[in-house]
Design a protein around this motif. Structure first.
Motif, PDB file in Angstrom:
ATOM      1  N   GLY A 734     -13.201  20.026 -11.996  1.00 14.20           N
ATOM      2  CA  GLY A 734     -13.936  21.269 -11.759  1.00 14.20           C
ATOM      3  C   GLY A 734     -14.667  21.347 -10.442  1.00 14.20           C
ATOM      4  O   GLY A 734     -15.355  22.335 -10.169  1.00 14.20           O
ATOM      5  N   ASP A 735     -14.490  20.336  -9.588  1.00 14.20           N
ATOM      6  CA  ASP A 735     -15.263  20.293  -8.345  1.00 14.20           C
ATOM      7  C   ASP A 735     -14.529  20.983  -7.190  1.00 14.20           C
ATOM      8  O   ASP A 735     -14.138  20.356  -6.212  1.00 14.20           O
ATOM      9  N   VAL A 736     -14.297  22.292  -7.322  1.00  9.16           N
ATOM     10  CA  VAL A 736     -13.759  23.096  -6.224  1.00  9.16           C
ATOM     11  C   VAL A 736     -14.629  24.341  -6.102  1.00  9.16           C
ATOM     12  O   VAL A 736     -14.621  25.206  -6.972  1.00  9.16           O
ATOM     13  N   GLU A 737     -15.410  24.392  -5.048  1.00 10.82           N
ATOM     14  CA  GLU A 737     -16.385  25.471  -4.885  1.00 10.82           C
ATOM     15  C   GLU A 737     -15.758  26.629  -4.120  1.00 10.82           C
ATOM     16  O   GLU A 737     -15.824  26.693  -2.906  1.00 10.82           O
ATOM     17  N   LEU A 738     -15.101  27.564  -4.841  1.00 14.51           N
ATOM     18  CA  LEU A 738     -14.418  28.640  -4.129  1.00 14.51           C
ATOM     19  C   LEU A 738     -14.368  29.914  -4.960  1.00 14.51           C
ATOM     20  O   LEU A 738     -14.083  29.882  -6.160  1.00 14.51           O
ATOM     21  N   ASP A 739     -14.654  31.021  -4.282  1.00 12.59           N
ATOM     22  CA  ASP A 739     -14.524  32.342  -4.888  1.00 12.59           C
ATOM     23  C   ASP A 739     -13.048  32.608  -5.197  1.00 12.59           C
ATOM     24  O   ASP A 739     -12.181  32.399  -4.355  1.00 12.59           O
ATOM     25  N   ARG A 740     -12.745  33.082  -6.400  1.00 17.28           N
ATOM     26  CA  ARG A 740     -11.349  33.298  -6.787  1.00 17.28           C
ATOM     27  C   ARG A 740     -11.054  34.763  -7.107  1.00 17.28           C
ATOM     28  O   ARG A 740     -10.064  35.080  -7.758  1.00 17.28           O
ATOM     29  N   SER A 741     -11.884  35.657  -6.640  1.00 17.77           N
ATOM     30  CA  SER A 741     -11.682  37.081  -6.937  1.00 17.77           C
ATOM     31  C   SER A 741     -10.461  37.616  -6.195  1.00 17.77           C
ATOM     32  O   SER A 741     -10.008  37.052  -5.209  1.00 17.77           O
ATOM     33  N   SER A 742      -9.917  38.744  -6.684  1.00 15.87           N
ATOM     34  CA  SER A 742      -8.750  39.374  -6.076  1.00 15.87           C
ATOM     35  C   SER A 742      -8.902  40.885  -6.174  1.00 15.87           C
ATOM     36  O   SER A 742      -9.739  41.402  -6.929  1.00 15.87           O
ATOM     37  N   TRP A 893     -13.243  19.736   2.572  1.00 14.70           N
ATOM     38  CA  TRP A 893     -12.612  19.106   1.404  1.00 14.70           C
ATOM     39  C   TRP A 893     -13.067  19.762   0.105  1.00 14.70           C
ATOM     40  O   TRP A 893     -12.255  20.103  -0.753  1.00 14.70           O
ATOM     41  N   ARG A 894     -14.375  19.961  -0.035  1.00 13.13           N
ATOM     42  CA  ARG A 894     -14.893  20.540  -1.281  1.00 13.13           C
ATOM     43  C   ARG A 894     -14.384  21.959  -1.524  1.00 13.13           C
ATOM     44  O   ARG A 894     -14.207  22.372  -2.669  1.00 13.13           O
ATOM     45  N   LEU A 895     -14.160  22.704  -0.448  1.00 13.27           N
ATOM     46  CA  LEU A 895     -13.687  24.083  -0.603  1.00 13.27           C
ATOM     47  C   LEU A 895     -12.179  24.178  -0.770  1.00 13.27           C
ATOM     48  O   LEU A 895     -11.630  25.272  -0.848  1.00 13.27           O
ATOM     49  N   GLY A 896     -11.514  23.034  -0.835  1.00 14.36           N
ATOM     50  CA  GLY A 896     -10.092  23.040  -1.164  1.00 14.36           C
ATOM     51  C   GLY A 896      -9.155  23.245   0.000  1.00 14.36           C
ATOM     52  O   GLY A 896      -7.969  23.529  -0.207  1.00 14.36           O
ATOM     53  N   LEU A 897      -9.632  23.076   1.232  1.00 15.64           N
ATOM     54  CA  LEU A 897      -8.717  23.192   2.371  1.00 15.64           C
ATOM     55  C   LEU A 897      -7.676  22.071   2.321  1.00 15.64           C
ATOM     56  O   LEU A 897      -7.969  20.954   1.893  1.00 15.64           O
ATOM     57  N   LYS A 898      -6.479  22.390   2.773  1.00 19.89           N
ATOM     58  CA  LYS A 898      -5.420  21.394   2.775  1.00 19.89           C
ATOM     59  C   LYS A 898      -5.442  20.540   4.040  1.00 19.89           C
ATOM     60  O   LYS A 898      -5.189  19.330   3.985  1.00 19.89           O
ATOM     61  N   THR A 899      -5.700  21.178   5.165  1.00 18.75           N
ATOM     62  CA  THR A 899      -5.652  20.475   6.444  1.00 18.75           C
ATOM     63  C   THR A 899      -6.706  21.029   7.393  1.00 18.75           C
ATOM     64  O   THR A 899      -7.193  22.144   7.218  1.00 18.75           O
ATOM     65  N   THR A 900      -7.021  20.246   8.408  1.00 22.46           N
ATOM     66  CA  THR A 900      -7.764  20.738   9.572  1.00 22.46           C
ATOM     67  C   THR A 900      -7.006  20.271  10.806  1.00 22.46           C
ATOM     68  O   THR A 900      -6.195  19.341  10.739  1.00 22.46           O
ATOM     69  N   TYR A 901      -7.295  20.903  11.924  1.00 25.83           N
ATOM     70  CA  TYR A 901      -6.571  20.621  13.166  1.00 25.83           C
ATOM     71  C   TYR A 901      -7.557  19.994  14.153  1.00 25.83           C
ATOM     72  O   TYR A 901      -8.330  19.120  13.792  1.00 25.83           O
ATOM     73  N   TYR A 902      -7.619  20.451  15.375  1.00 26.17           N
ATOM     74  CA  TYR A 902      -8.485  19.839  16.375  1.00 26.17           C
ATOM     75  C   TYR A 902      -9.969  20.083  16.109  1.00 26.17           C
ATOM     76  O   TYR A 902     -10.355  21.124  15.593  1.00 26.17           O
TER      77      TYR A 902
END
Length: 966
Positions: A734-742, A893-902
């Motif tokens: 349950g540790d994903v802090e993200l708005d899921r509205s659509s 990481w906590r917000l569920g991003l897959k990758t970061t770049y520079y």
């Protein structure tokens, strides 16, 4: 003038004495100088040296002890001046005396010889006034001649020059044809070549861009005239030229000859000659040639347009039609689809990726952007991977290599009964291969190596981009990235230990993620404690994390990417494992021994789909629907250099629809990037793109069939990208802090996906778009603005760029004047530091380094919930610190991003100022390793490192040698 300045000027007069305009580059024979009276004389750099020496002696006196110091200073200054004059391919081999004086002034100021420079500036002003006062009654200028292509001299057509300049300025606000004509005339001389004659008004217009952005369009239109002469003459086999108005009648006939010429020179696929060219010619829109800014058209001219031995014969609308024809080659009604594709590309509503633009319609149509491979743990597999890299890079592919399976340092080698040297020596080979493969002279090869955080070689991997240590264990040209499992981040948060293994002893960890990875990893830790594993090392997780961030801070590498988020949300988890991302960290596709992942990219110009009222959903739907068809066609048309790539692409058919112009869209909507409204717009705009992309793939499935590996995918289960967030959340308890509205009707689309299927396993990925956004003339990808006034440096030269929206807003408030231009230069293009700029404009036009990284991360996270792949997300910190880095990447990481770049930071180099107005195309970058600045504002070059000015970099967002992901 003041007495002190007068004394200084007496010495400086030796530099430019009245009636003697001398300056020459003996190190560059063949260069000439245009004097003020129009006469042309050869250069002699030694006279610059002599004059500078006398100038320094006049200002500083003549003590014997100073002679050696002055000699060395002058020698260096002379070398800089000559290099600055001769480095520019656009200026030709002839300089005006004023250009030489400009470079002398600039060199003095760069060298911080302020007294000499100040006296020199005052002297130039006094001499200009004296010449004006002494100027006699105007005498008709002598009749000038130009050198034709065959070497003969003929009268210079001054009337046509005026016509072309007037046409270039037509219907553009704030520009003055007379000002350009006057400046252009200054660079004319008797016997001028056709190329120099064409270049003169272009250079004149470019110097005015900082005062009015529309001069960029004027410059582009003047370049068009040069291109038209070059292309029309080549295809006709005799000298030809045409104005823009004349091209409205000639473009159709030209298209026929252009295709025939391209086929005859073995540059175009003969199949293009079998299209109904008359039908396609009738669909051309010559007026769209006028849409370009100078940077965009010059980029196309230098690197995209087809040429024979350097002579371009491809005009812009033919270029777009060639790409459209190449993508429509296998359509049933290929003319109708080619016209639809052409209309989308030439309107700038969407742009295909660089490899597609390079190669569509040619004999080797390698159209894909990205390739991902997994390297096997044996010599044959390792060197096959290196060979595959070379073959894939040859035709403009960008590479991501998963090196995790290769055993680590000290691991046992059964065949030789020896010990492994680890992955680093092989990474060195891969690095050198990447730079050895020159992609048709267009750019260097580029690759990114990925390694999981538990690999025993991870600590050496972190050091690969350092400039210290054994250079045999450094890869200065290769990008690197950490492939981080959630368990590591959880250990960092709890302060736990972390164990490093060699993959030959823990082979299943490579393919595991989520809770199964945790269980297996902890079991291996127990085995290590019992002594059942030979090669392992235990460290504190937080110490390793700190070292990762330290290397990121110092060298820009390795990037931070998250294994579990990529895999748990992958639609293709039933068919394999995502082992790495790609060169630009936005592709998340499965790789294995027999499958090399391939992705085909293109980007929607979001700015073209937004008005002050909001997002134009209907236009966006039309654009995305056509774009998805184009991208799907790439899979079938593509030229595959290795069988594993062909097998994978035909089995899964992934594409990556992205976006660019996000910052421009925010400006249209009057939304500051650092605001909740901007974060919400990132959410709703990506939701719309996602909805229409998935819907278009369903429509293609209905027409053409599902992709072969559809059964068992998340799509087949009715789990869309927004739904896969729950999978990630469950894996993290349950540790994903993200708005899921659509906001859209996802339920009906979900049902269509399940019943009809998908044509493509993956549909979306946001690439950097560094080059194609230049072509279109909008902000890159999802990037905020670097600066509102700067000089952009790339392979096509140096270009002054000013934010046209800002200028428009400042003009509306009566604030755009010479003082504002000077203030923008002084404050490096940041309006926040200019007191008279209103607060609302300061917020709207805040630059990337004035925005807290958390805003960019939150906006990216809201996009990520809709994307089935990833996004190239750069983070910016003006004053980075360990705490800020830790907070930013943990938040990602906590917000569920897959990758970061520079991770990008500002250089510590001091801002250089100058009195020069016209600097476009005349400046060199003065530092690497951050934002570099010069007279016309900051110069933007590749900028990953923070505190190591000599640190190497590759595939930076403005690195012209590496654009495989665009």
């Amino acid at each position: 003038m003041p007495a002190t300045a007068e004394r200084h000027a007496n010495g400086l007069q030796q530099l430019h004495p009245p009636g003697a305009d001398h300056a020459v580059a003996t190190s560059a024979p063949g260069y000439q100088l245009i004097r003020r009276n129009g006469a042309v004389t050869p250069f002699d750099a030694s006279k610059i040296t002599v004059a500078l020496t006398k100038a320094f002696l006049a200002v500083e006196g003549q003590p014997a002890a100073a002679s050696r110091r002055i000699h060395d200073i002058v020698a260096g200054l002379t070398e800089q001046i000559v290099a600055s004059l001769t480095r520019r391919p656009d200026i030709g081999r002839t300089f005006h005396i004023e250009e030489v004086q400009d470079q002398v002034e600039l060199a003095l100021m760069r060298g911080e010889h302020h007294k000499v420079a100040r006296a020199y500036v005052l002297y130039r002003e006094e001499r200009a006034k004296a010449r004006a006062a002494a100027r006699p009654v105007a005498i008709p200028a002598p009749m000038l001649r130009m050198t034709a292509a065959d070497g003969t001299l003929e009268p210079l057509d001054a009337g046509r020059l005026a016509t072309v300049i007037g046409e270039a300025c037509a219907e553009l606000d704030g520009v003055c044809a007379e000002a350009i004509l006057t400046e252009a005339r200054r660079n004319l001389y008797d016997g001028i070549s056709l190329d120099e004659l064409a270049q003169a008004p272009i250079l004149a217009a470019r110097t005015l861009v900082e005062t009015e952005p529309n001069y960029s369009k004027v410059s582009a239109r003047l370049l068009l005239d040069k291109l038209r002469r070059e292309a029309l003459s080549f295809v006709a086999g005799r000298p030809e030229q045409a104005t823009q108005a004349e091209m409205a009648e000639r473009y159709g006939a030209y298209l026929h000859v252009y295709v025939k010429t391209g086929i005859a020179n073995a540059l175009l696929d003969p199949e293009l000659g079998r299209f109904d060219l008359s039908r396609l010619a009738a669909a051309l829109k010559p007026e769209r040639d006028l849409k370009f800014d100078y940077l965009g058209l010059q980029t196309l001219y230098d690197r995209y347009f087809l040429h024979v031995c350097g002579t371009r014969f491809e005009l812009p609308q033919a270029f777009f039609m060639r790409v459209a024809m190449g993508l429509a080659m296998r359509e049933v009604d290929r003319e109708a689809q080619a016209i639809a594709f052409y209309d989308l590309l030439s309107s700038f509503d969407f742009m295909a990726s660089t490899p597609t633009l390079f190669n569509a319609g040619t004999l080797r149509p390698q159209l894909s952007s990205c390739f991902l491979t997994t390297v096997a743990d044996d010599l044959e597999g390792i060197f096959k991977a290196v060979k595959d890299n070379a073959l894939l890079a040859k035709y403009s592919g960008g590479l991501g290599n998963d090196w995790t399976p290769v055993r680590g340092l000290g691991a046992h080698i059964k065949g030789t009964n020896g010990e492994s040297q680890g992955i680093v020596p092989f990474l060195k080979v891969a690095n050198d291969t990447a730079i050895a493969v020159n992609q048709g002279g267009k750019r260097k090869g580029a690759v990114c190596a990925y390694l999981e955080t538990w690999h025993v070689d991870i600590e050496e991997f972190l050091d690969l981009r350092k400039n210290t240590g054994d250079d045999r264990r450094r890869t200065h040209d290769m990008n690197t990235a950490n492939w981080i499992p959630d368990l590591f981040m959880q250990r960092v948060e709890t302060g736990g230990p972390w164990t490093l293994f060699s993959p030959d002893e823990v082979p299943d960890l490579h393919d595991l993620y989520g809770k199964p990875f945790k269980a297996a990893y902890e079991a291996y830790e127990e085995k290590a404690r019992r002594g059942d594993i030979k090669v392992f090392k235990q460290v504190a997780a937080v110490d390793l994390w700190r070292r990762m961030l330290t290397m990121l801070f110092e060298t820009g590498h390795p990037w931070i990417t998250f294994k579990d988020a990529c895999n748990l949300r992958s639609p293709q988890s039933h068919a394999g494992v995502v082992h790495s991302s790609n060169l630009c960290a936005e592709i998340t596709l499965n790789t294995s021994a027999d499958e090399v992942a391939v992705c085909n990219l293109g980007s929607v110009n979001l700015a073209a789909h937004v008005t002050v009222e909001g997002l134009d959903q209907e236009k966006l739907k039309r654009t995305v629907t056509t774009a998805m068809r184009m991208l799907d066609n790439v899979v079938d048309i593509n030229f595959y250099t290795i069988s594993e790539a062909r097998r994978s692409n035909l089995r899964h058919r992934p594409v990556g629809l992205g976006l660019m112009g996000f910052q421009d869209a925010l400006q249209t909507l009057r939304l500051p990037a650092a605001s909740e409204a901007a974060v919400n717009f990132a959410d709703t705009s990506m939701e719309a793109i996602s909805f229409h992309a998935i819907s278009a793939s369903v429509d293609l499935a209905a027409e053409r069939g599902r992709y072969p590996s559809f059964a068992g995918s998340l799509w087949s289960k009715g789990i869309l990208p927004i739904d896969s967030l729950e999978i990630l959340s469950q894996a993290r308890d349950g540790d994903v802090e993200l708005d899921r509205s659509s906001t859209l009707d996802w339920e009906s689309l979900r049902q269509r996906v399940q019943t009809t299927g998908m044509r493509n396993s993956n549909t979306m990925a946001i690439a950097p778009t560094a080059t194609i956004s230049n072509i279109v003339g909008v902000s890159q990808s999802i990037e905020p603005s670097y600066s509102q006034l700067y000089v952009k440096a790339n392979m096509s030269g140096d270009f002054t760029v000013v934010n046209a929206d800002l200028v428009r807003d400042l003009k509306a408030r009566g604030l755009w004047d010479e003082v504002m231009i000077c203030d923008l230069k002084y404050y490096d293009g940041m309006v926040s530091r200019i007191d008279r700029v209103p607060d609302d404009l300061k917020a709207l036009y805040a630059t990337s380094f004035e925005i807290e990284p958390s805003w960019l991360i939150r906006a990216a996270a809201r996009r990520q919930k809709w994307i089935d792949q990833g996004q190239s997300l750069n983070l910016y910190m003006a004053q980075p610190s360990g705490r800020k880095l830790d907070e930013a990447y943990r938040l990602a990481w906590r917000l569920g991003l897959k990758t970061t770049y520079y991770l990008r930071g500002l250089s510590a180099t001091h801002v250089e100022k100058s009195t020069l107005k016209g600097t476009d195309g005349k400046l060199n970058a003065v530092a690497v390793g951050g934002l570099t600045v010069a007279a016309a504002g900051p110069i933007l070059v590749e900028t990953p490192p923070f505190n190591d000015p000599a640190a190497p970099s590759a595939c930076a967002i403005d690195d012209p040698t590496c654009e495989a992901c665009q």
